[in-house]
Design an enzyme around this catalytic site. Structure first.
Site, PDB file in Angstrom:
ATOM      1  N   LYS A  49       0.954  -1.571   0.032  1.00 23.81           N
ATOM      2  CA  LYS A  49      -0.185  -0.480  -0.063  1.00 23.81           C
ATOM      3  C   LYS A  49       0.683   1.116  -0.454  1.00 23.81           C
ATOM      4  O   LYS A  49       0.598   2.306  -0.309  1.00 23.81           O
ATOM      5  CB  LYS A  49      -1.038  -0.449   1.139  1.00 23.81           C
ATOM      6  CG  LYS A  49      -1.779   1.121   0.992  1.00 23.81           C
ATOM      7  CD  LYS A  49      -2.555   1.036  -0.143  1.00 23.81           C
ATOM      8  CE  LYS A  49      -3.409   2.218   0.239  1.00 23.81           C
ATOM      9  NZ  LYS A  49      -4.902   2.370   0.967  1.00 23.81           N
ATOM     10  N   PHE A  50       1.830   1.148   0.721  1.00 23.28           N
ATOM     11  CA  PHE A  50       2.618   2.600   0.587  1.00 23.28           C
ATOM     12  C   PHE A  50       3.321   2.222  -0.704  1.00 23.28           C
ATOM     13  O   PHE A  50       3.112   3.332  -1.007  1.00 23.28           O
ATOM     14  CB  PHE A  50       3.890   2.086   1.355  1.00 23.28           C
ATOM     15  CG  PHE A  50       3.521   2.245   3.222  1.00 23.28           C
ATOM     16  CD1 PHE A  50       2.378   2.445   3.428  1.00 23.28           C
ATOM     17  CD2 PHE A  50       4.303   1.334   3.705  1.00 23.28           C
ATOM     18  CE1 PHE A  50       2.152   2.144   5.365  1.00 23.28           C
ATOM     19  CE2 PHE A  50       4.407   0.840   5.156  1.00 23.28           C
ATOM     20  CZ  PHE A  50       2.793   1.451   6.132  1.00 23.28           C
TER      21      PHE A  50
END
Length: 292
Positions: free
Chosen positions: A169-170
């Site tokens: 997700k980062f």
């Protein structure tokens, strides 16, 4: 399977997920510290519980969609102390990895199965079931939730060990940050050059320069309308800080991402914190001396 699910946190994302699951025949037991959200979701068919412990008592599977590390820690503690048998608890927020690992430790110590499952997509995409679930943790637990995830998202990927969902997700959010500012930069240049912004949305959206972020946010930029927000600038600041710390810890330079940070900061200074992140277009309009 038991089609009862708990949702702790009924904000933009959690609320949209709750509505979709109700529409697909799930019994949704939800709670939120904001009573206006509870009232709104109750009218949509969600059974409102008094708190996280009551959600845990009512549902074998729980989704947590929470705004801060403090909230996540408090909810994990409340579930752990609820005195209920094994629950699968999928944390879908974007948080620092250490906060997710603390969540995992608290719940696992109480006999529960924590999953790290952040979501790729905006609030608008959540309404349309256009989310990707970045699932990580116990493989059997992830598999058991395939129907649940499929009823509010379009795709689920199992990324392996707990925490890999957040790591992915980062990376996704880094690209969102860059693409959002790049979209605004292009829209401002086009408008200052005298092009019709609606034409820009249509033409660029059909060509090689497009992106999912451009397709979602450029129409807002063209209309200069940034509410209702699919991701508030103020919330995005938290996500950007997490990515920045993650990259710094790994010793990885992120020049494009780093270049966007001052633009989001300026949006906050201009009082745009409650607006959609597409409002960075206004920041770049000011810098370009462009007035509509």
């Amino acid at each position: 399977m038991d089609k009862t699910v708990g949702i702790i946190g009924l904000g933009i994302m959690g609320g949209a997920i709750a509505r979709n699951l109700v529409d697909r025949g799930w019994t949704v037991v939800g709670t939120d510290v904001d009573q206006s959200r509870c009232t709104e979701l109750s009218a949509a068919g969600v059974r409102i519980a008094a708190g996280a412990a009551d959600v845990a008592r009512a549902a074998p599977t729980i989704l947590t969609s929470l705004p801060s590390p403090k909230a996540v820690a408090a909810v994990a503690k409340e579930i752990a102390e609820a005195g209920v048998e094994r629950r699968i608890v999928a944390e879908v927020s974007t948080l620092a990895l250490d906060d997710k690992l603390a969540f995992q430790q608290t719940l696992a110590a109480a006999g529960h199965v924590p999953l790290d499952c952040p979501l790729s997509g905006t609030g608008a995409q959540a309404k349309n079931r256009d989310l990707v679930v970045y699932a990580s943790g116990d493989a059997a637990a992830i598999q058991s939730l395939s129907q649940l995830f499929g009823d509010f998202g379009r795709k689920t990927v199992n990324l392996g060990a707990f925490g890999n969902g957040s790591r992915m997700k980062f990376i996704a959010n880094l690209l969102v940050a860059v693409n959002n500012v790049a979209s605004a930069e292009a829209m401002v240049l086009a408008m200052k050059a005298g092009l019709n912004p609606d034409d820009v949305v249509d033409v660029i959206g059909a060509g090689a320069g497009t992106s999912r972020v451009f397709e979602l946010r450029a129409p807002m930029m063209a209309q200069d309308v940034y509410e209702p927000a699919t991701m508030r600038v103020s919330t995005w600041q938290k996500d950007m800080a997490v990515i920045e710390a993650f990259a710094r810890e790994l010793g990885c330079e992120t020049p494009c991402f780093s270049a966007t940070r001052p633009i989001y900061d300026e949006a906050m200074r201009q009082g745009l914190g409650d607006q959609d992140t597409a409002a960075v277009c206004r920041v770049l309009e000011d810098k370009a001396g462009f007035t509509r």
